[in-house]
Design a protein around this motif. Structure first.
Motif, short mmCIF file in Angstrom:
data_model
loop_
_atom_site.label_atom_id
_atom_site.label_comp_id
_atom_site.label_asym_id
_atom_site.label_seq_id
_atom_site.Cartn_x
_atom_site.Cartn_y
_atom_site.Cartn_z
N PHE A 1 -7.62 2.85 -2.70
CA PHE A 1 -6.90 1.76 -3.33
C PHE A 1 -6.48 0.69 -2.32
O PHE A 1 -6.24 -0.45 -2.69
CB PHE A 1 -5.68 2.28 -4.10
N HIS A 2 -6.39 1.08 -1.04
CA HIS A 2 -6.00 0.08 -0.04
C HIS A 2 -7.00 -1.07 0.01
O HIS A 2 -6.66 -2.19 0.35
CB HIS A 2 -5.90 0.72 1.35
N ILE B 1 0.81 -1.23 0.00
CA ILE B 1 0.00 0.00 0.00
C ILE B 1 0.84 1.27 0.00
O ILE B 1 0.33 2.35 -0.27
CB ILE B 1 -1.00 0.05 1.18
N SER C 1 -7.17 6.16 1.71
CA SER C 1 -6.97 5.86 0.30
C SER C 1 -7.82 4.66 -0.10
O SER C 1 -7.72 3.59 0.50
CB SER C 1 -5.50 5.55 0.03
N LEU D 1 -8.38 -2.48 -2.40
CA LEU D 1 -8.07 -3.47 -3.44
C LEU D 1 -7.00 -4.44 -2.94
O LEU D 1 -7.07 -5.65 -3.19
CB LEU D 1 -7.58 -2.79 -4.72
N VAL D 2 -6.01 -3.89 -2.24
CA VAL D 2 -4.95 -4.74 -1.69
C VAL D 2 -5.51 -5.60 -0.56
O VAL D 2 -5.29 -6.81 -0.49
CB VAL D 2 -3.78 -3.88 -1.17
#
Lengths: 143, 570
Positions: free
Chosen positions: B308-309, B65, B306, B311-312
């Motif tokens: 996008f975290h 991340i 965030s 997705l991880v």
């Protein structure tokens, strides 16, 4: 502490440098293409067979079986070092084990690297790990 | 105010957040159950589903991340004063990012390790999956554009970084060839790679590369633009070659760089005892400056929260969770790690820069100067911290530039690659065969759209195009986070528990994002910026769409039939 068996191999995903706003994952990623990591899948499947063979051979409490990415050096290096010290290895010996253990593919048992660079056959891995655990136990009287 | 005191205070708040708030979330909101059979055990195959030691998993999660974005946002946002920026980083990390990252893992674990994108469709509705893809499309377009500008500015300001950065490409390729083909040690080559990279800093410092003449010869007004073009040519090529050639080997170098940079920041901070020279609240703002309320909350996305975290967290982390209770450590602590990176950026740009003799008020004279020079200020600040531990400032500056550019270039490589897949998917949906089938054409679209944004002269007389572009990127990132928070909130509600810890940051983020988009739209129309105005409008439509979907889903979850909590136990 239980014996520690490390299976070192890459995950089919990017691990550093762009995760906050774009990270390329593998087969199970939301966006992207698992095909990009086809080479990793081959290794993951092969190491997966080793994992399952070891899991079947050793009781969960007696052996701590960990799959770790070689890029996770912040955890991997101190762990191999600590395990080696616990067995009474010299610094030079530990360094040799580290060099082989932090590898694209590796199997490390209590700080000693048994296989490096290639994924062994599951039966071969079980036999080697069994032998090494016996050696490790004799090197650690408390066990 | 001594920077060390601020850092210590933030660490105390982070520790309290972990100790009490994450415990509250774990026990009362997510109701973690040590006996719950996680997907890692249920589907254990040693391939994707592997019960993993939580410390190992934290290493995988955190390095996945961490990137350049938590540096850029805070480095711009201190323009409004260090206190608002710090408060948003701290409160955002503790009450939004922690909830979001932690919750994304839990929801995925409770749904057989499924991804947040899939869950969006399943938990909210099928339309939301399309919304998710559209948000990601705009996010990637904007992130590629802003990082091209960031890199361009850094190359112009730090020409000594050019040689090490471009040498890093063959270096990484060499490491990859060595590791993958000879199948031997990765430790020594990766260490050698980092050492060679940093030795090249000396050479880069002695032979700085400037391309002002070439830019002028090509008729480009800004040298930065030529660098942006070069970086997109690089990204085009890099995204078309197999990942094991460059992308993956560079991870071996970047993994080291991440921790080296964090070490330099916090060691330099402790040794140097610099004081913060920026005002607590900047009241000396020129006319036309965007108001910190709401722009602060979209300027700092990564570092406070965030999307996008998620997705991880749901992509790989959830499949490796040994015990459900480990989600607290991996998810919440990962968010705190990201917050620490943002803290480092704030301190570098408010305290570190004084160590190299820069005047904060001049560096942050107006929003245009602040946003265009933000990353340069971060680089100078790191050089200031590094000088306290014996690194010459000239070398420290290039070192910091190399770290940031390495991360930003990796993001561009990945971003263009991801965008290519999405363009192909859109081509498939729209029945545009050339986009769907031809990867080169799809990559060209993935490169040309953000390149046009990066080269756009917009921004009006104030010239704060980059700052505006960055805030647009922030809005898309916040929308991604909003979508994930909506999924988590719906799931928590369906479990019959209190979803306020998700709903409060969700409403806050959506409100700030929509407000910022409306204000930006007005500015773009007033400035006749016909490139950014439609883009802003598109994102605004997505934001409003998200508001509607979240509201409908929450109402349905609240009044509809409750789902019995999962009972799969060991």
């Amino acid at each position: 502490m239980a014996h520690r068996v490390l299976l070192v191999r890459e995950w089919d995903a990017q691990t550093s440098g762009s995760g906050c706003c774009g990270r390329l994952g593998g087969a199970h990623c939301d966006v992207g293409d698992g095909e990009a990591f086809r080479h990793n899948r081959v290794e993951m499947e092969a190491m997966g067979a080793v994992y399952r063979a070891l899991r079947a051979a050793f009781p969960r409490g007696a052996v701590e079986l960990t799959v770790v990415d070689p890029r996770n050096m912040i955890w991997l290096v101190p762990t191999i070092w600590r395990d080696g010290r616990r067995r009474g290895m010299s610094a030079a010996e530990i360094w040799r084990q580290l060099k082989r253990g932090v590898s694209y593919n590796a199997v490390v048992v209590d700080g000693r690297t048994l296989f490096s660079g290639t994924v062994p056959a599951p039966e071969e891995a079980v036999d080697a790990v069994l032998a090494e655990l016996a050696a490790s136990a004799s090197a650690r009287p408390s066990l | 105010m001594p920077a060390l005191v601020v850092a210590a205070a933030v660490m105390v708040v982070f520790a309290l957040g972990y100790r009490y708030y994450s415990k509250y979330l774990a026990e009362r909101i997510y109701a973690l159950d040590a006996n719950f059979v996680t997907p890692a055990h249920e589907f254990e195959d040693g391939v994707d589903y592997v019960p993993t030691n939580k410390h190992v998993l934290f290493g995988h999660h955190f390095t996945s991340i961490a990137g350049a974005a938590p540096i850029v946002g805070p480095a711009i946002a201190v323009f409004w004063g260090w206190v608002p920026a710090l408060l948003w980083v701290v409160l955002g990390t503790v009450f939004a990012a922690g909830v979001h990252d932690f919750g994304s893992i839990v929801v995925s674990v409770r749904n057989k390790g499924r991804n947040i994108g899939t869950l969006t469709g399943a938990v909210i509705n099928a339309r939301s999956r399309t919304l998710f893809l559209l948000i990601i499309f705009f996010l990637l377009t904007l992130v590629n554009a802003v990082f091209a500008i960031v890199i361009g500015n850094l190359f112009v300001g730090n020409p000594g970084a050019v040689i090490p950065i471009f040498a890093e490409i063959p270096l990484a390729i060499g490491i990859g060839q060595y590791i993958y083909r000879s199948r031997t040690s990765a430790l020594v080559p990766s260490i050698v790679g980092v050492v060679v990279l940093y030795l090249l800093i000396g050479i880069g410092s002695a032979f700085p590369i400037e391309i002002d003449g070439a830019a002028a010869a090509l008729g480009l007004e800004r040298t930065r633009d030529l660098w942006a073009i070069i970086m997109f040519v690089y990204a085009f090529i890099a995204s078309r070659i197999p990942v094991w050639v460059l992308l993956q080997p560079r991870d071996y170098i970047n993994s080291h760089q991440l921790f080296i940079a964090l070490g330099v920041i916090f060691l330099g901070l402790v040794v140097g005892l610099d004081r913060i020279s920026a005002p607590a609240l900047n009241t000396n703002l020129p006319e036309g400056t965007p108001n910190w309320f709401p722009f602060l909350f979209v300027t700092i996305a990564c570092g406070a929260i965030s999307g996008f975290h998620s997705l991880v967290a749901s992509g790989t982390t959830s499949k490796q969770l040994d015990s459900e209770t480990d989600a607290r450590y991996v998810g919440y602590m990962g968010a705190l790690g990201e917050g620490s990176l943002a803290l480092g950026a704030i301190l570098a740009t408010t305290a570190g820069i004084t160590a190299v003799g820069l005047n904060w008020s001049e560096q942050y004279a107006d929003f245009g100067t602040a946003s265009a020079g933000a990353v340069g200020n971060f680089v100078q600040g790191i050089a200031g911290f590094a000088s306290h531990i014996g690194v010459p400032t000239s070398i420290g500056t290039i070192f910091a530039a190399v770290v940031v550019i390495s991360f930003a270039a990796t993001t561009m490589d990945t971003g263009v690659r991801l965008q290519r897949y999405i363009v192909q998917e859109i081509g498939e949906l729209a029945n545009i065969r050339i986009l769907a089938r031809n990867a080169t054409a799809a990559t060209a679209v993935a490169v040309l759209v953000p390149l046009a944004l990066a080269l756009a002269p917009g921004g009006g007389e104030q010239g704060f195009a980059f700052g505006r572009l960055w805030t647009l990127f922030g809005t898309t990132n916040q929308l991604t986070a909003g979508l994930a928070l909506a999924v988590i909130a719906v799931w928590v509600t369906k479990q019959g528990r209190n979803a306020l810890p998700q709903i409060v940051p969700l409403v806050f983020l959506l409100f700030m994002t929509v407000w910022a988009l409306i204000l930006n739209l007005r500015t773009f129309v007033e400035n006749r910026d016909w490139l950014l105005a439609p883009l802003d409008l598109f994102i605004l439509v997505l934001a409003l769409w998200l508001v509607v979907e979240a509201f409908l889903a929450l109402r349905k979850a609240g009044v509809g039939e409750r789902v019995a909590p999962e009972t799969s136990r060991r």
